[in-house]
Design an enzyme around this catalytic site. Structure first.
Site, PDB file in Angstrom:
ATOM      1  N   LYS A 268       0.438   6.436  -4.659  1.00 26.60           N
ATOM      2  CA  LYS A 268      -0.093   5.089  -4.412  1.00 26.60           C
ATOM      3  C   LYS A 268      -0.564   4.974  -2.951  1.00 26.60           C
ATOM      4  O   LYS A 268      -1.678   4.542  -2.684  1.00 26.60           O
ATOM      5  CB  LYS A 268       0.977   4.030  -4.728  1.00 26.60           C
ATOM      6  N   THR A 269       0.301   5.378  -2.017  1.00 30.11           N
ATOM      7  CA  THR A 269      -0.070   5.316  -0.598  1.00 30.11           C
ATOM      8  C   THR A 269      -1.210   6.290  -0.312  1.00 30.11           C
ATOM      9  O   THR A 269      -2.099   5.998   0.498  1.00 30.11           O
ATOM     10  CB  THR A 269       1.148   5.675   0.287  1.00 30.11           C
TER      11      THR A 269
ATOM     12  N   ASP B  97       2.876  -2.110   0.866  1.00 30.21           N
ATOM     13  CA  ASP B  97       3.703  -1.307  -0.032  1.00 30.21           C
ATOM     14  C   ASP B  97       4.797  -2.217  -0.609  1.00 30.21           C
ATOM     15  O   ASP B  97       5.138  -3.228   0.012  1.00 30.21           O
ATOM     16  CB  ASP B  97       4.347  -0.175   0.792  1.00 30.21           C
TER      17      ASP B  97
ATOM     18  N   THR C  79       6.255  -0.362  -7.519  1.00 28.45           N
ATOM     19  CA  THR C  79       6.924   0.448  -8.533  1.00 28.45           C
ATOM     20  C   THR C  79       7.308  -0.451  -9.715  1.00 28.45           C
ATOM     21  O   THR C  79       7.819   0.033 -10.714  1.00 28.45           O
ATOM     22  CB  THR C  79       8.218   1.067  -7.957  1.00 28.45           C
TER      23      THR C  79
ATOM     24  N   ARG D 134       5.519  14.010  -4.521  1.00 30.32           N
ATOM     25  CA  ARG D 134       6.440  13.917  -3.375  1.00 30.32           C
ATOM     26  C   ARG D 134       7.619  14.868  -3.563  1.00 30.32           C
ATOM     27  O   ARG D 134       8.083  15.497  -2.601  1.00 30.32           O
ATOM     28  CB  ARG D 134       6.944  12.488  -3.184  1.00 30.32           C
TER      29      ARG D 134
HETATM   30  P1  ADP Z   1       3.762   6.698  -3.400  1.00 25.84           P
HETATM   31  O1  ADP Z   1       3.038   5.850  -2.404  1.00 25.84           O
HETATM   32  O2  ADP Z   1       3.272   6.511  -4.811  1.00 25.84           O
HETATM   33  O3  ADP Z   1       5.259   6.597  -3.314  1.00 25.84           O
HETATM   34  P2  ADP Z   1       2.620   8.886  -1.862  1.00 25.84           P
HETATM   35  O4  ADP Z   1       1.174   8.513  -1.908  1.00 25.84           O
HETATM   36  O5  ADP Z   1       3.353   8.596  -0.590  1.00 25.84           O
HETATM   37  O6  ADP Z   1       3.413   8.235  -3.094  1.00 25.84           O
HETATM   38  O7  ADP Z   1       2.725  10.440  -2.242  1.00 25.84           O
HETATM   39  C1  ADP Z   1       3.694  11.283  -1.686  1.00 25.84           C
HETATM   40  C2  ADP Z   1       3.057  12.596  -1.247  1.00 25.84           C
HETATM   41  O8  ADP Z   1       2.668  13.334  -2.392  1.00 25.84           O
HETATM   42  C3  ADP Z   1       1.767  12.453  -0.418  1.00 25.84           C
HETATM   43  O9  ADP Z   1       2.014  12.479   0.956  1.00 25.84           O
HETATM   44  C4  ADP Z   1       0.964  13.665  -0.779  1.00 25.84           C
HETATM   45  O10 ADP Z   1       1.301  14.756   0.045  1.00 25.84           O
HETATM   46  C5  ADP Z   1       1.417  13.965  -2.172  1.00 25.84           C
HETATM   47  N1  ADP Z   1       0.474  13.469  -3.182  1.00 25.84           N
HETATM   48  C6  ADP Z   1       0.612  12.356  -3.930  1.00 25.84           C
HETATM   49  N2  ADP Z   1      -0.387  12.241  -4.808  1.00 25.84           N
HETATM   50  C7  ADP Z   1      -1.187  13.294  -4.609  1.00 25.84           C
HETATM   51  C8  ADP Z   1      -2.402  13.763  -5.230  1.00 25.84           C
HETATM   52  N3  ADP Z   1      -2.957  13.084  -6.241  1.00 25.84           N
HETATM   53  N4  ADP Z   1      -2.958  14.902  -4.776  1.00 25.84           N
HETATM   54  C9  ADP Z   1      -2.377  15.597  -3.773  1.00 25.84           C
HETATM   55  N5  ADP Z   1      -1.240  15.229  -3.164  1.00 25.84           N
HETATM   56  C10 ADP Z   1      -0.641  14.107  -3.568  1.00 25.84           C
END
Ligand code: ADP
Length: 345
Positions: A68-69, A113, A162, A221
């Site tokens: 998401k981030t 977030d 989430t 992650r």
């Molecule tokens: P969320 O915000 O959903 O908790 P993040 O965007 O922080 O998750 O993702 C965590 C890590 O996973 C990111 O820093 C990145 O390194 C990796 N990641 C997530 N999604 C992808 C993707 N689609 N392709 C490549 N790496 C990804």
């Protein structure tokens, strides 16, 4: 590349977040998987540039660590604009939003977030900003109170949650795009592991990338964390390269099993089976027994166990499925006999 401004507490500051930030893709074409979401965002970005309009507000939902981030931070790079980042719990009152809103540049992005944790008063304060790029600020109280309107720059709000079910209806309706992120396939995760190993200047074999991917709970992650551990393990005990054998040994040492389940996942299943007879059990009771927050269970542990059908949800609570028993080295219990006398009794 976009400038990233963080005012106030950043959304999580632990070591894993730093690893995530270092490994995060910078452009949409570097994002692995989630193709449909990426394609829709590409169209939205192209339209925004052609029409010279800010991107419509976007909400991303899905379990933690699915990107998401990542999507939120890729978009300003694509648009050539800036992003400010905060989180729902950091916005206790409307005034907490002011520095972000007044710092906006034309077409820039505000990322919130855990937006479902924003208090209702802050939510209501942000509605006119989302709809008309306007703030209604009340000065004074009672009879002498008056409202002044403050015109904001046109911006894009990106929310991540989430728990999309916890968003209020009016909030949900104000987002133009709703994007749900899914768990990743082993192939997609293996690609992420290979790309990130290269970023960390760590040699890795294809077999090792797949081994880590298979044991990463469908979550980038988690894959990053497992890769990081395997890299340390390879550096400390071997020549630094991650072979399939090294990956296998490293993950065994970390107590990650062949299905990718870690200590907390197994504790969850063990508690459900040993203490609650397999369920149905409410999440609160499980959380209290495990000494964890109920949110941790429902946000971080359960989504993957549900997807892999180790548990199912029923109106009366969580129930373990026969799939969970072999994972814990337990014999699958015999099917309960139908209640009441049978034909032969
Ligand atoms: P969320 O915000 O959903 O908790 P993040 O965007 O922080 O998750 O993702 C965590 C890590 O996973 C990111 O820093 C990145 O390194 C990796 N990641 C997530 N999604 C992808 C993707 N689609 N392709 C490549 N790496 C990804």
């Amino acid at each position: 590349m976009a400038r990233e401004q963080v005012i106030g507490p950043a959304p999580g500051d632990d070591g894993q977040k730093k690893v995530d930030a270092a490994l995060r893709p910078k452009l949409l074409k570097e994002v692995v998987g989630q193709r449909k979401v990426a394609e829709r965002l590409e169209i939205a970005v192209r339209a925004s540039k052609k029409l010279n309009e800010p991107l419509g507000h976007i909400i991303f939902d899905g379990p933690p660590g699915l990107g998401k981030t990542t999507f939120a931070t890729v978009l300003p790079n694509e648009l050539g604009t800036s992003i400010q980042m905060t989180s729902g719990p950091a916005l206790a009152k409307p005034a907490d939003l002011l520095p972000f809103l007044t710092n906006l540049e034309e077409g820039s992005i505000l990322f919130i977030d855990e937006i479902h944790r924003m208090p209702r008063v802050v939510e209501e304060f942000i509605y006119p900003a989302m709809e008309d790029f306007r703030l209604d600020i009340v000065l004074g109280e009672g009879m002498s109170a008056r409202t002044i309107n403050y015109q904001l720059k046109r911006f894009t709000l990106i929310g991540a949650t989430t728990r999309s079910g916890m968003l209020s209806g009016p909030m949900r309706d104000r987002f133009k795009m709703h994007e749900h992120l899914e768990f990743y396939s082993v192939e997609e995760l293996a690609t992420i592991v290979r790309v990130n190993a290269a970023k960390l200047a760590t040699p890795i074999t294809d077999g090792a990338a797949h081994e880590i991917a298979r044991r990463s709970r469908g979550t980038p992650r988690v894959a990053n964390a497992r890769l990081h551990w395997a890299r340390n393990y390879a550096a400390a005990l071997h020549d630094g390269a991650i072979t399939e054998e090294v990956a296998h040994a490293a993950l065994d040492k970390a107590e990650v099993d062949a299905d990718g389940l870690d200590k907390n996942d197994r504790r969850y299943l063990e508690t459900l089976i040993d203490v609650f007879g397999g369920g149905p059990t409410g999440v609160e009771a499980l959380a209290a027994t495990m000494n964890l927050a109920a949110d941790t269970l429902s946000d971080e542990i359960e989504p993957y166990l549900l997807r892999e059908q180790f548990i199912v949800r029923s109106p009366r609570g969580r129930i373990v499925t026969p799939r969970a028993y072999p994972v814990l080295g337990k014999a699958t219990p015999p099917k309960p006999r139908p209640e009441g006398p049978t034909l032969f009794e």
